[in-house]
Design a protein around this motif. Structure first.
Motif, mmCIF file in Angstrom:
data_model
loop_
_atom_site.group_PDB
_atom_site.id
_atom_site.type_symbol
_atom_site.label_atom_id
_atom_site.label_comp_id
_atom_site.label_asym_id
_atom_site.label_seq_id
_atom_site.Cartn_x
_atom_site.Cartn_y
_atom_site.Cartn_z
ATOM 1 N N LYS A 60 -52.052 -49.347 -42.309
ATOM 2 C CA LYS A 60 -51.234 -50.264 -43.101
ATOM 3 C C LYS A 60 -49.977 -49.962 -42.795
ATOM 4 O O LYS A 60 -49.003 -50.891 -42.611
ATOM 5 N N GLN B 231 -54.334 -45.980 -44.943
ATOM 6 C CA GLN B 231 -52.815 -46.114 -45.340
ATOM 7 C C GLN B 231 -51.901 -46.104 -44.142
ATOM 8 O O GLN B 231 -51.154 -46.785 -43.956
ATOM 9 N N ASN C 120 -48.068 -54.761 -35.229
ATOM 10 C CA ASN C 120 -47.750 -56.159 -35.597
ATOM 11 C C ASN C 120 -47.086 -56.846 -34.508
ATOM 12 O O ASN C 120 -46.394 -57.795 -34.619
ATOM 13 N N THR D 156 -47.659 -59.621 -43.980
ATOM 14 C CA THR D 156 -48.587 -59.582 -45.222
ATOM 15 C C THR D 156 -50.002 -59.314 -44.693
ATOM 16 O O THR D 156 -50.538 -60.159 -44.374
ATOM 17 N N ASP D 157 -50.410 -58.102 -44.951
ATOM 18 C CA ASP D 157 -51.899 -57.965 -44.520
ATOM 19 C C ASP D 157 -52.600 -57.229 -45.613
ATOM 20 O O ASP D 157 -52.189 -56.607 -46.498
ATOM 21 N N SER D 158 -54.074 -57.661 -45.671
ATOM 22 C CA SER D 158 -54.899 -57.133 -46.985
ATOM 23 C C SER D 158 -55.340 -55.794 -46.692
ATOM 24 O O SER D 158 -56.281 -55.274 -47.480
ATOM 25 N N ILE D 159 -55.118 -55.003 -45.475
ATOM 26 C CA ILE D 159 -55.482 -53.608 -45.330
ATOM 27 C C ILE D 159 -55.149 -52.778 -46.352
ATOM 28 O O ILE D 159 -53.917 -52.575 -46.528
ATOM 29 N N GLU D 160 -56.054 -52.078 -47.055
ATOM 30 C CA GLU D 160 -55.872 -51.123 -48.118
ATOM 31 C C GLU D 160 -55.978 -49.482 -47.460
ATOM 32 O O GLU D 160 -55.307 -48.659 -47.875
ATOM 33 N N ARG D 161 -56.776 -49.594 -46.643
ATOM 34 C CA ARG D 161 -57.425 -48.235 -45.963
ATOM 35 C C ARG D 161 -57.558 -48.357 -44.336
ATOM 36 O O ARG D 161 -58.140 -49.236 -44.262
ATOM 37 N N LEU E 232 -48.831 -51.179 -39.386
ATOM 38 C CA LEU E 232 -48.903 -52.746 -39.282
ATOM 39 C C LEU E 232 -47.687 -53.465 -39.995
ATOM 40 O O LEU E 232 -47.070 -54.275 -39.606
ATOM 41 N N GLU E 233 -47.168 -52.797 -40.922
ATOM 42 C CA GLU E 233 -46.079 -53.062 -41.842
ATOM 43 C C GLU E 233 -44.655 -52.770 -41.046
ATOM 44 O O GLU E 233 -43.750 -53.452 -41.369
#
Length: 92
Positions: free
Chosen positions: A38, A35, A58, A28-33, A41-42
């Motif tokens: 993100k 995309q 990750n 769970t990461d706070s990266i918004e941009r 990473l997910e």
């Protein structure tokens, strides 16, 4: 919205040899941009391009979080490391 199939389909259009290493543990990461970062990473430990460029994902040992912790201490705490190449080049 980006989906795994859409992203992989876009990479499949490339003439480059691109490999995805999938992982089992979700971060769970706070990266918004951006995309795309993100998404990587997910869904992936890392992505390699032509065996030359490694896009950080990750990976539990040498992933985005770990590499950026080192990068901020050694190079630049106001920038984010996205990828590196086999010659030691850093993409910020």
């Amino acid at each position: 919205m980006l989906t795994t199939k859409k992203i992989i389909a876009e990479f499949d259009k490339s003439s480059n040899d691109i490999k995805f290493l999938e992982f089992n543990k979700k971060l769970t990461d706070s990266i918004e941009r951006p995309q795309e970062l993100k998404f990587i990473l997910e869904h992936f430990s890392y992505v390699t391009v032509n065996g030359y460029l490694k896009i950080l994902g990750n990976d539990s040992e040498n992933g985005f979080s770990y590499c950026n912790e080192l990068f901020s201490k050694c190079y630049n705490s106001s920038r984010c490391l996205i990828a590196y190449d086999i010659l030691g080049g850093l993409l910020q």
